[in-house]
Scaffold this motif. Structure first.
Motif, PDB file in Angstrom:
ATOM      1  N   GLY A  47      61.678  18.221  24.855  1.00  0.00           N
ATOM      2  CA  GLY A  47      62.852  17.470  25.287  1.00  0.00           C
ATOM      3  C   GLY A  47      64.000  17.603  24.308  1.00  0.00           C
ATOM      4  N   ASP A  48      64.901  16.639  24.370  1.00  0.00           N
ATOM      5  CA  ASP A  48      66.107  16.643  23.546  1.00  0.00           C
ATOM      6  C   ASP A  48      66.247  15.299  22.848  1.00  0.00           C
ATOM      7  N   TRP A  49      66.732  15.331  21.581  1.00  0.00           N
ATOM      8  CA  TRP A  49      66.999  14.089  20.861  1.00  0.00           C
ATOM      9  C   TRP A  49      67.906  13.200  21.706  1.00  0.00           C
ATOM     10  N   GLY A  50      67.591  11.929  21.746  1.00  0.00           N
ATOM     11  CA  GLY A  50      68.425  10.969  22.446  1.00  0.00           C
ATOM     12  C   GLY A  50      68.199  10.886  23.942  1.00  0.00           C
ATOM     13  N   LYS A  51      67.120  11.492  24.442  1.00  0.00           N
ATOM     14  CA  LYS A  51      66.843  11.484  25.885  1.00  0.00           C
ATOM     15  C   LYS A  51      65.458  10.889  26.169  1.00  0.00           C
ATOM     16  N   PRO A  52      65.367  10.017  27.171  1.00  0.00           N
ATOM     17  CA  PRO A  52      64.044   9.528  27.586  1.00  0.00           C
ATOM     18  C   PRO A  52      63.175  10.707  28.027  1.00  0.00           C
ATOM     19  N   GLY A  53      61.878  10.600  27.749  1.00  0.00           N
ATOM     20  CA  GLY A  53      60.943  11.662  28.075  1.00  0.00           C
ATOM     21  C   GLY A  53      60.724  12.626  26.918  1.00  0.00           C
ATOM     22  N   THR A  54      61.531  12.513  25.877  1.00  0.00           N
ATOM     23  CA  THR A  54      61.392  13.366  24.709  1.00  0.00           C
ATOM     24  C   THR A  54      60.116  13.000  23.955  1.00  0.00           C
ATOM     25  N   VAL A  55      59.383  14.014  23.512  1.00  0.00           N
ATOM     26  CA  VAL A  55      58.151  13.809  22.744  1.00  0.00           C
ATOM     27  C   VAL A  55      58.438  14.185  21.295  1.00  0.00           C
ATOM     28  N   ILE A  56      58.135  13.235  20.392  1.00  0.00           N
ATOM     29  CA  ILE A  56      58.350  13.451  18.961  1.00  0.00           C
ATOM     30  C   ILE A  56      57.067  13.135  18.195  1.00  0.00           C
ATOM     31  N   SER A  57      56.980  13.676  16.995  1.00  0.00           N
ATOM     32  CA  SER A  57      55.830  13.435  16.133  1.00  0.00           C
ATOM     33  C   SER A  57      56.321  12.883  14.805  1.00  0.00           C
ATOM     34  N   TRP A  58      55.756  11.763  14.402  1.00  0.00           N
ATOM     35  CA  TRP A  58      56.108  11.122  13.142  1.00  0.00           C
ATOM     36  C   TRP A  58      55.026  11.437  12.117  1.00  0.00           C
ATOM     37  N   SER A  59      55.404  11.947  10.953  1.00  0.00           N
ATOM     38  CA  SER A  59      54.516  12.045   9.795  1.00  0.00           C
ATOM     39  C   SER A  59      54.942  10.902   8.882  1.00  0.00           C
ATOM     40  N   TYR A  60      54.030   9.960   8.654  1.00  0.00           N
ATOM     41  CA  TYR A  60      54.401   8.763   7.906  1.00  0.00           C
ATOM     42  C   TYR A  60      53.262   8.352   6.979  1.00  0.00           C
ATOM     43  N   VAL A  61      53.542   7.403   6.106  1.00  0.00           N
ATOM     44  CA  VAL A  61      52.542   6.873   5.195  1.00  0.00           C
ATOM     45  C   VAL A  61      52.341   5.406   5.537  1.00  0.00           C
ATOM     46  N   HIS A  62      51.081   5.036   5.787  1.00  0.00           N
ATOM     47  CA  HIS A  62      50.747   3.654   6.126  1.00  0.00           C
ATOM     48  C   HIS A  62      49.590   3.213   5.240  1.00  0.00           C
TER      49      HIS A  62
END
Length: 158
Positions: A47-62
């Motif tokens: 998808g595209d940044w700022g659009k519903p339906g976009t799939v993103i992956s977060w690399s984070y520290v918890h």
């Protein structure tokens, strides 16, 4: 003990509601620059940044542990300044059957806003704790975004 529920948390920050909303709705990939100790990277999968339906992956520290969360942006409401993320993969899915985060920014005075986080969830079993720590992480990231914006030097205008 119930397996599903909803939790909420909020924090007031010195960032305009529109700016905060823009970061989460259109520029989540910039959060790693604003909260580098907690968010290592945000990648676009589909998808595209700022659009519903976009799939993103977060690399984070918890809790000191590197983790991954794959999410789809379910909704962006520019009128209500809210963005809804649904977790569809990653470490979180080992504990939760369903997990959704809704972040909404409400203007509160000049240059400030109230950031309201809602977590809707269904745990895989009753031994999984409610997502208090994940909501707390969201609050800390919100404060990091505030700190980033407060320490940015204004650009000189010609």
């Amino acid at each position: 003990m119930t397996l599903s529920g909803e939790m909420e948390a909020e924090v007031e920050i010195k960032v305009s509601a529109e700016t905060f909303h823009d970061v989460f709705s259109c520029r989540p990939h910039h959060i790693s620059n604003m909260s580098p100790a907690k968010v290592k990277n945000v990648d676009l999968h589909e998808g595209d940044w700022g659009k519903p339906g976009t799939v993103i992956s977060w690399s984070y520290v918890h809790d000191g542990v590197p983790k991954i969360a794959k999410e789809v942006i379910e909704a962006i409401d520019d009128a209500k300044l809210s963005t809804t993320f649904k977790v569809i993969g990653g470490d979180i899915t080992t504990e939760f059957k369903e997990l959704k985060f809704i972040v909404q920014a409400t203007p509160k005075g000049e240059g400030s806003c109230l950031v309201h986080w809602t977590s809707e969830y269904e745990k895989l079993n009753e031994n999984v704790p409610d997502p208090h720590a994940l909501l707390e992480l969201c609050i800390h990231i919100s404060k990091d975004i505030e700190e980033h914006h407060l320490t940015q030097k204004p650009t000189a205008q010609a």
